[in-house]
Design a protein around this motif. Structure first.
Motif, PDB file in Angstrom:
ATOM      1  N   HIS A   1       0.844  -1.198   0.000  1.00  0.00           N
ATOM      2  CA  HIS A   1       0.000   0.000   0.000  1.00  0.00           C
ATOM      3  C   HIS A   1       0.873   1.240   0.000  1.00  0.00           C
ATOM      4  O   HIS A   1       2.065   1.163   0.284  1.00  0.00           O
ATOM      5  CB  HIS A   1      -0.896   0.025   1.251  1.00  0.00           C
ATOM      6  CG  HIS A   1      -1.755  -1.192   1.384  1.00  0.00           C
ATOM      7  ND1 HIS A   1      -1.368  -2.295   2.108  1.00  0.00           N
ATOM      8  CD2 HIS A   1      -2.962  -1.498   0.864  1.00  0.00           C
ATOM      9  CE1 HIS A   1      -2.299  -3.227   2.030  1.00  0.00           C
ATOM     10  NE2 HIS A   1      -3.276  -2.779   1.280  1.00  0.00           N
TER      11      HIS A   1
ATOM     12  N   GLY B   1      -6.199  -9.157  -6.351  1.00  0.00           N
ATOM     13  CA  GLY B   1      -5.083  -8.941  -5.435  1.00  0.00           C
ATOM     14  C   GLY B   1      -5.626  -8.665  -4.038  1.00  0.00           C
ATOM     15  O   GLY B   1      -5.641  -7.521  -3.561  1.00  0.00           O
TER      16      GLY B   1
ATOM     17  N   GLU C   1      -6.443 -14.052  -5.017  1.00  0.00           N
ATOM     18  CA  GLU C   1      -5.095 -13.874  -4.451  1.00  0.00           C
ATOM     19  C   GLU C   1      -4.245 -15.088  -4.817  1.00  0.00           C
ATOM     20  O   GLU C   1      -4.713 -16.214  -4.765  1.00  0.00           O
ATOM     21  CB  GLU C   1      -5.170 -13.720  -2.927  1.00  0.00           C
ATOM     22  CG  GLU C   1      -3.829 -13.655  -2.218  1.00  0.00           C
ATOM     23  CD  GLU C   1      -2.914 -12.564  -2.762  1.00  0.00           C
ATOM     24  OE1 GLU C   1      -3.294 -11.391  -2.791  1.00  0.00           O
ATOM     25  OE2 GLU C   1      -1.785 -12.914  -3.198  1.00  0.00           O
TER      26      GLU C   1
ATOM     27  N   ASP D   1      -5.726  -4.233  -8.308  1.00  0.00           N
ATOM     28  CA  ASP D   1      -4.742  -3.807  -7.306  1.00  0.00           C
ATOM     29  C   ASP D   1      -3.554  -4.765  -7.168  1.00  0.00           C
ATOM     30  O   ASP D   1      -3.230  -5.205  -6.064  1.00  0.00           O
ATOM     31  CB  ASP D   1      -5.469  -3.646  -5.954  1.00  0.00           C
ATOM     32  CG  ASP D   1      -4.687  -2.776  -4.975  1.00  0.00           C
ATOM     33  OD1 ASP D   1      -3.784  -2.041  -5.414  1.00  0.00           O
ATOM     34  OD2 ASP D   1      -4.988  -2.829  -3.763  1.00  0.00           O
TER      35      ASP D   1
HETATM   36  C1  SAM Z   1      -0.737  -4.362  -3.786  1.00  0.00           C
HETATM   37  S1  SAM Z   1      -1.124  -5.913  -3.092  1.00  0.00           S
HETATM   38  C2  SAM Z   1      -2.860  -5.834  -2.863  1.00  0.00           C
HETATM   39  C3  SAM Z   1      -3.333  -5.119  -1.619  1.00  0.00           C
HETATM   40  C4  SAM Z   1      -4.763  -5.452  -1.310  1.00  0.00           C
HETATM   41  N1  SAM Z   1      -5.682  -5.101  -2.378  1.00  0.00           N
HETATM   42  C5  SAM Z   1      -5.298  -4.934  -0.006  1.00  0.00           C
HETATM   43  O1  SAM Z   1      -6.369  -4.319   0.000  1.00  0.00           O
HETATM   44  O2  SAM Z   1      -4.666  -5.167   1.033  1.00  0.00           O
HETATM   45  C6  SAM Z   1      -1.028  -6.928  -4.544  1.00  0.00           C
HETATM   46  C7  SAM Z   1      -1.528  -8.334  -4.337  1.00  0.00           C
HETATM   47  O3  SAM Z   1      -1.649  -8.978  -5.600  1.00  0.00           O
HETATM   48  C8  SAM Z   1      -1.286 -10.339  -5.467  1.00  0.00           C
HETATM   49  N2  SAM Z   1      -0.903 -10.869  -6.787  1.00  0.00           N
HETATM   50  C9  SAM Z   1       0.202 -10.550  -7.504  1.00  0.00           C
HETATM   51  N3  SAM Z   1       0.223 -11.257  -8.660  1.00  0.00           N
HETATM   52  C10 SAM Z   1      -0.887 -12.019  -8.672  1.00  0.00           C
HETATM   53  C11 SAM Z   1      -1.436 -12.943  -9.603  1.00  0.00           C
HETATM   54  N4  SAM Z   1      -0.802 -13.216 -10.755  1.00  0.00           N
HETATM   55  N5  SAM Z   1      -2.610 -13.515  -9.306  1.00  0.00           N
HETATM   56  C12 SAM Z   1      -3.279 -13.228  -8.146  1.00  0.00           C
HETATM   57  N6  SAM Z   1      -2.797 -12.368  -7.209  1.00  0.00           N
HETATM   58  C13 SAM Z   1      -1.625 -11.763  -7.477  1.00  0.00           C
HETATM   59  C14 SAM Z   1      -0.107 -10.264  -4.489  1.00  0.00           C
HETATM   60  O4  SAM Z   1       0.173 -11.520  -3.890  1.00  0.00           O
HETATM   61  C15 SAM Z   1      -0.568  -9.194  -3.522  1.00  0.00           C
HETATM   62  O5  SAM Z   1      -1.258  -9.753  -2.437  1.00  0.00           O
END
Ligand code: SAM
Length: 280
Positions: A29, A62, A91, A157
Protein backbone atom coordinates in the motif's frame (compact mmCIF):
# COMPACT_ATOMS: atom_id res chain seq x y z
CA UNK A 1 0.01 -22.09 7.39
CA UNK A 2 3.19 -20.96 9.14
CA UNK A 3 4.55 -17.45 8.82
CA UNK A 4 7.51 -16.94 6.47
CA UNK A 5 9.85 -13.96 6.42
CA UNK A 6 8.91 -13.00 2.86
CA UNK A 7 6.63 -10.28 4.28
CA UNK A 8 7.53 -7.71 6.89
CA UNK A 9 5.23 -5.29 8.61
CA UNK A 10 5.32 -1.57 7.83
CA UNK A 11 3.20 1.14 9.41
CA UNK A 12 1.52 3.74 7.21
CA UNK A 13 0.51 7.36 7.67
CA UNK A 14 -3.15 6.75 8.64
CA UNK A 15 -2.10 4.39 11.44
CA UNK A 16 -2.98 1.24 9.47
CA UNK A 17 -0.51 -1.53 8.85
CA UNK A 18 0.82 -2.77 5.52
CA UNK A 19 3.31 -5.41 4.38
CA UNK A 20 6.54 -5.13 2.42
CA UNK A 21 6.99 -8.04 0.00
CA UNK A 22 10.73 -8.68 0.26
CA UNK A 23 10.83 -10.86 -2.84
CA UNK A 24 9.59 -7.97 -5.02
CA UNK A 25 10.88 -5.24 -2.71
CA UNK A 26 7.52 -3.52 -2.89
CA UNK A 27 4.99 -2.40 -0.29
CA UNK A 28 1.37 -3.48 -0.64
CA UNK A 29 0.00 0.00 0.00
CA UNK A 30 0.91 3.65 -0.17
CA UNK A 31 2.99 4.73 2.84
CA UNK A 32 0.61 7.65 3.30
CA UNK A 33 -2.17 5.35 4.53
CA UNK A 34 -3.18 1.79 3.61
CA UNK A 35 -6.88 1.95 4.55
CA UNK A 36 -7.25 5.48 3.22
CA UNK A 37 -5.87 4.33 -0.12
CA UNK A 38 -8.37 1.45 -0.29
CA UNK A 39 -11.24 3.82 0.34
CA UNK A 40 -10.24 6.77 -1.83
CA UNK A 41 -8.50 4.99 -4.73
CA UNK A 42 -10.88 2.08 -5.09
CA UNK A 43 -14.15 2.02 -3.15
CA UNK A 44 -15.37 5.58 -3.73
CA UNK A 45 -14.29 6.12 -7.37
CA UNK A 46 -15.66 2.68 -8.37
CA UNK A 47 -19.19 3.93 -7.51
CA UNK A 48 -19.97 0.35 -6.45
CA UNK A 49 -22.12 1.70 -3.62
CA UNK A 50 -24.18 3.81 -6.04
CA UNK A 51 -25.36 0.94 -8.23
CA UNK A 52 -29.10 1.53 -8.88
CA UNK A 53 -30.07 -2.07 -8.09
CA UNK A 54 -30.57 -4.24 -5.02
CA UNK A 55 -27.19 -5.97 -5.45
CA UNK A 56 -23.74 -4.74 -6.48
CA UNK A 57 -21.16 -7.27 -7.69
CA UNK A 58 -17.52 -6.42 -7.10
CA UNK A 59 -14.38 -8.18 -8.33
CA UNK A 60 -11.17 -7.53 -6.35
CA UNK A 61 -7.87 -8.50 -8.01
CA UNK A 62 -5.08 -8.94 -5.43
CA UNK A 63 -6.69 -9.60 -2.02
CA UNK A 64 -3.44 -8.87 -0.08
CA UNK A 65 -4.51 -7.86 3.44
CA UNK A 66 -8.11 -7.49 2.28
CA UNK A 67 -8.31 -3.74 2.92
CA UNK A 68 -10.16 -2.94 -0.31
CA UNK A 69 -12.92 -5.34 0.64
CA UNK A 70 -12.91 -4.19 4.26
CA UNK A 71 -13.33 -0.57 3.16
CA UNK A 72 -16.12 -1.57 0.77
CA UNK A 73 -18.04 -3.43 3.47
CA UNK A 74 -17.57 -0.67 6.07
CA UNK A 75 -18.65 2.05 3.63
CA UNK A 76 -21.72 0.05 2.57
CA UNK A 77 -22.94 0.14 6.18
CA UNK A 78 -22.53 3.93 6.24
CA UNK A 79 -23.64 4.96 2.77
CA UNK A 80 -25.83 2.21 1.30
CA UNK A 81 -27.19 -0.01 4.06
CA UNK A 82 -29.95 -1.45 1.86
CA UNK A 83 -27.55 -2.47 -0.95
CA UNK A 84 -26.39 -6.10 -1.04
CA UNK A 85 -22.77 -6.83 -1.99
CA UNK A 86 -21.53 -9.95 -3.77
CA UNK A 87 -17.75 -9.87 -3.69
CA UNK A 88 -15.22 -12.11 -5.44
CA UNK A 89 -11.55 -11.64 -4.62
CA UNK A 90 -8.48 -13.34 -6.09
CA UNK A 91 -5.10 -13.87 -4.45
CA UNK A 92 -2.12 -15.92 -5.52
CA UNK A 93 -0.10 -16.07 -2.35
CA UNK A 94 -1.50 -17.78 0.76
CA UNK A 95 1.76 -16.94 2.61
CA UNK A 96 0.17 -13.54 3.31
CA UNK A 97 -2.73 -14.93 5.32
CA UNK A 98 -0.97 -15.59 8.67
CA UNK A 99 -0.13 -11.86 8.75
CA UNK A 100 -3.82 -10.96 8.88
CA UNK A 101 -3.75 -12.09 12.52
CA UNK A 102 -1.80 -8.93 13.45
CA UNK A 103 -4.19 -6.39 11.92
CA UNK A 104 -6.01 -4.21 14.47
CA UNK A 105 -7.79 -0.91 14.00
CA UNK A 106 -9.08 -0.25 17.51
CA UNK A 107 -12.54 0.69 16.22
CA UNK A 108 -15.65 -0.79 14.52
CA UNK A 109 -13.56 -2.07 11.64
CA UNK A 110 -12.13 -4.84 13.87
CA UNK A 111 -15.43 -6.76 13.90
CA UNK A 112 -15.65 -6.66 10.10
CA UNK A 113 -11.98 -7.59 9.82
CA UNK A 114 -12.66 -10.80 11.78
CA UNK A 115 -14.74 -11.80 8.79
CA UNK A 116 -11.96 -10.84 6.36
CA UNK A 117 -9.77 -13.35 8.27
CA UNK A 118 -12.52 -15.96 7.92
CA UNK A 119 -12.56 -15.23 4.19
CA UNK A 120 -8.80 -15.82 3.96
CA UNK A 121 -8.97 -19.02 6.02
CA UNK A 122 -12.10 -20.61 4.57
CA UNK A 123 -12.44 -19.02 1.13
CA UNK A 124 -15.94 -17.79 1.94
CA UNK A 125 -17.50 -15.39 4.42
CA UNK A 126 -20.71 -13.50 4.84
CA UNK A 127 -22.08 -10.80 7.08
CA UNK A 128 -24.89 -8.24 7.17
CA UNK A 129 -25.58 -7.29 3.55
CA UNK A 130 -22.69 -9.10 1.89
CA UNK A 131 -21.19 -12.40 0.77
CA UNK A 132 -17.55 -12.79 -0.23
CA UNK A 133 -15.64 -15.57 -1.97
CA UNK A 134 -11.86 -15.82 -2.26
CA UNK A 135 -10.25 -17.72 -5.14
CA UNK A 136 -6.69 -18.77 -4.55
CA UNK A 137 -4.31 -18.91 -7.53
CA UNK A 138 -2.88 -16.89 -10.39
CA UNK A 139 -5.64 -14.47 -11.41
CA UNK A 140 -4.91 -15.19 -15.08
CA UNK A 141 -6.31 -18.68 -14.58
CA UNK A 142 -8.69 -18.37 -11.61
CA UNK A 143 -10.56 -15.48 -13.19
CA UNK A 144 -11.85 -17.86 -15.87
CA UNK A 145 -13.80 -19.76 -13.23
CA UNK A 146 -15.37 -16.98 -11.21
CA UNK A 147 -19.14 -16.84 -10.79
CA UNK A 148 -20.98 -13.59 -10.31
CA UNK A 149 -20.43 -11.80 -13.65
CA UNK A 150 -21.29 -9.29 -14.88
CA UNK A 151 -19.44 -7.26 -12.25
CA UNK A 152 -20.34 -3.64 -11.50
CA UNK A 153 -16.86 -2.69 -10.32
CA UNK A 154 -13.32 -4.07 -10.36
CA UNK A 155 -10.58 -3.12 -7.91
CA UNK A 156 -7.44 -3.75 -9.96
CA UNK A 157 -4.74 -3.81 -7.31
CA UNK A 158 -1.66 -5.88 -8.19
CA UNK A 159 1.87 -4.71 -7.47
CA UNK A 160 3.37 -2.17 -9.87
CA UNK A 161 3.33 -2.83 -13.62
CA UNK A 162 7.13 -3.23 -13.79
CA UNK A 163 7.20 -5.84 -10.99
CA UNK A 164 3.88 -7.61 -11.61
CA UNK A 165 3.32 -7.20 -15.39
CA UNK A 166 1.15 -10.32 -15.85
CA UNK A 167 -1.88 -8.52 -14.39
CA UNK A 168 -1.44 -5.39 -16.52
CA UNK A 169 -1.54 -6.91 -20.02
CA UNK A 170 -3.96 -6.37 -22.90
CA UNK A 171 -4.78 -10.09 -22.72
CA UNK A 172 -5.67 -10.02 -19.01
CA UNK A 173 -7.77 -6.89 -19.53
CA UNK A 174 -9.67 -8.69 -22.33
CA UNK A 175 -10.64 -11.32 -19.74
CA UNK A 176 -11.85 -8.51 -17.47
CA UNK A 177 -13.81 -6.96 -20.33
CA UNK A 178 -15.76 -10.19 -20.73
CA UNK A 179 -16.69 -10.18 -17.04
CA UNK A 180 -17.93 -6.62 -16.49
CA UNK A 181 -21.09 -4.71 -17.40
CA UNK A 182 -20.69 -1.78 -19.81
CA UNK A 183 -21.27 0.69 -16.95
CA UNK A 184 -18.74 -1.00 -14.62
CA UNK A 185 -15.79 1.06 -13.43
CA UNK A 186 -12.33 -0.44 -12.98
CA UNK A 187 -10.17 1.39 -10.46
CA UNK A 188 -6.39 1.34 -10.18
CA UNK A 189 -3.65 3.41 -8.63
CA UNK A 190 -1.42 3.25 -11.74
CA UNK A 191 -1.34 6.03 -14.33
CA UNK A 192 1.40 4.36 -16.39
CA UNK A 193 0.83 4.99 -20.12
CA UNK A 194 1.35 1.29 -20.93
CA UNK A 195 -1.48 0.40 -18.52
CA UNK A 196 -3.83 2.98 -19.98
CA UNK A 197 -3.03 1.88 -23.53
CA UNK A 198 -3.58 -1.79 -22.63
CA UNK A 199 -7.00 -0.92 -21.16
CA UNK A 200 -7.90 0.99 -24.35
CA UNK A 201 -6.80 -1.92 -26.57
CA UNK A 202 -9.02 -4.19 -24.50
CA UNK A 203 -12.06 -2.01 -25.25
CA UNK A 204 -12.20 0.40 -22.30
CA UNK A 205 -12.20 4.20 -22.16
CA UNK A 206 -9.78 5.55 -19.57
CA UNK A 207 -9.80 8.60 -17.35
CA UNK A 208 -7.89 9.96 -14.38
CA UNK A 209 -8.47 8.42 -10.96
CA UNK A 210 -8.01 10.32 -7.70
CA UNK A 211 -4.53 11.13 -6.47
CA UNK A 212 -4.17 10.14 -2.82
CA UNK A 213 -1.46 11.05 -0.32
CA UNK A 214 0.39 13.41 -2.66
CA UNK A 215 0.90 10.57 -5.18
CA UNK A 216 0.25 10.71 -8.90
CA UNK A 217 -3.32 10.28 -10.13
CA UNK A 218 -4.62 6.77 -10.71
CA UNK A 219 -6.72 5.49 -13.61
CA UNK A 220 -10.40 4.65 -14.03
CA UNK A 221 -11.58 2.51 -16.94
CA UNK A 222 -15.04 1.73 -18.26
CA UNK A 223 -16.90 0.92 -21.46
CA UNK A 224 -19.67 3.47 -20.98
CA UNK A 225 -19.81 4.36 -17.27
CA UNK A 226 -19.34 7.89 -15.91
CA UNK A 227 -15.63 8.70 -15.53
CA UNK A 228 -13.70 11.98 -16.00
CA UNK A 229 -11.82 12.63 -19.24
CA UNK A 230 -8.05 12.53 -19.68
CA UNK A 231 -6.26 15.82 -20.38
CA UNK A 232 -5.16 16.54 -23.97
CA UNK A 233 -1.56 16.02 -22.84
CA UNK A 234 -2.30 12.55 -21.40
CA UNK A 235 -4.18 11.58 -24.58
CA UNK A 236 -1.24 12.70 -26.74
CA UNK A 237 1.07 10.48 -24.68
CA UNK A 238 -1.16 7.49 -25.38
CA UNK A 239 -1.45 8.23 -29.09
CA UNK A 240 2.08 8.98 -29.94
CA UNK A 241 4.62 7.99 -27.31
CA UNK A 242 6.39 4.60 -27.47
CA UNK A 243 6.25 4.52 -23.65
CA UNK A 244 2.57 3.66 -24.02
CA UNK A 245 3.51 0.31 -25.60
CA UNK A 246 1.44 -2.18 -23.58
CA UNK A 247 2.41 -5.47 -21.96
CA UNK A 248 1.16 -8.55 -23.80
CA UNK A 249 0.70 -12.15 -22.70
CA UNK A 250 -1.16 -13.95 -25.51
CA UNK A 251 -1.28 -17.41 -23.86
CA UNK A 252 -1.81 -15.95 -20.37
CA UNK A 253 1.03 -18.01 -18.93
CA UNK A 254 4.21 -16.10 -19.86
CA UNK A 255 6.80 -15.40 -17.18
CA UNK A 256 7.23 -11.84 -15.95
CA UNK A 257 10.57 -11.59 -17.75
CA UNK A 258 9.02 -12.76 -21.04
CA UNK A 259 6.27 -10.13 -20.74
CA UNK A 260 8.77 -7.36 -19.98
CA UNK A 261 11.07 -8.46 -22.84
CA UNK A 262 8.14 -8.55 -25.29
CA UNK A 263 7.27 -4.97 -24.41
CA UNK A 264 10.89 -3.83 -24.79
CA UNK A 265 11.02 -5.36 -28.30
CA UNK A 266 7.72 -3.79 -29.36
CA UNK A 267 8.79 -0.43 -27.94
CA UNK A 268 12.03 -0.59 -29.92
CA UNK A 269 10.07 -1.16 -33.16
CA UNK A 270 7.68 1.70 -32.35
CA UNK A 271 10.63 4.02 -31.74
CA UNK A 272 12.18 3.02 -35.07
CA UNK A 273 8.90 3.66 -36.94
CA UNK A 274 8.53 7.05 -35.23
CA UNK A 275 12.09 8.01 -36.12
CA UNK A 276 11.49 7.05 -39.79
CA UNK A 277 8.31 9.15 -39.84
CA UNK A 278 10.19 12.15 -38.46
CA UNK A 279 13.15 11.81 -40.86
CA UNK A 280 13.23 14.61 -43.50
C1 SAM B 1 -0.74 -4.36 -3.79
S1 SAM B 1 -1.12 -5.91 -3.09
C2 SAM B 1 -2.86 -5.83 -2.86
C3 SAM B 1 -3.33 -5.12 -1.62
C4 SAM B 1 -4.76 -5.45 -1.31
N1 SAM B 1 -5.68 -5.10 -2.38
C5 SAM B 1 -5.30 -4.93 -0.01
O1 SAM B 1 -6.37 -4.32 0.00
O2 SAM B 1 -4.67 -5.17 1.03
C6 SAM B 1 -1.03 -6.93 -4.54
C7 SAM B 1 -1.53 -8.33 -4.34
O3 SAM B 1 -1.65 -8.98 -5.60
C8 SAM B 1 -1.29 -10.34 -5.47
N2 SAM B 1 -0.90 -10.87 -6.79
C9 SAM B 1 0.20 -10.55 -7.50
N3 SAM B 1 0.22 -11.26 -8.66
C10 SAM B 1 -0.89 -12.02 -8.67
C11 SAM B 1 -1.44 -12.94 -9.60
N4 SAM B 1 -0.80 -13.22 -10.75
N5 SAM B 1 -2.61 -13.51 -9.31
C12 SAM B 1 -3.28 -13.23 -8.15
N6 SAM B 1 -2.80 -12.37 -7.21
C13 SAM B 1 -1.63 -11.76 -7.48
C14 SAM B 1 -0.11 -10.26 -4.49
O4 SAM B 1 0.17 -11.52 -3.89
C15 SAM B 1 -0.57 -9.19 -3.52
O5 SAM B 1 -1.26 -9.75 -2.44
Amino acid sequence: MTRTDRYIRIDTGDGTYSLLDRELDEAMHSRSGAYDEALRKHVLPSRALEVPRATARVLDIGFGLGYNILALICERALRAPSLRLEIVTIERDAEIFPHLADVRFGDDRDAVYDNIRTLANRGIADGPGYTAILRLGDARQTIRHVDGAPFDAVFLDPYSPAKNPELWTVDFFLLLRALVSDEAIITTYSSAPQVREALCEAGFRVGPGPSVGGKREGTLATVSGPIPKLTAEALELLRDDPRSTPYRDPGLHSTREMIRAGRRDEMRSRRAVKKDRQAP
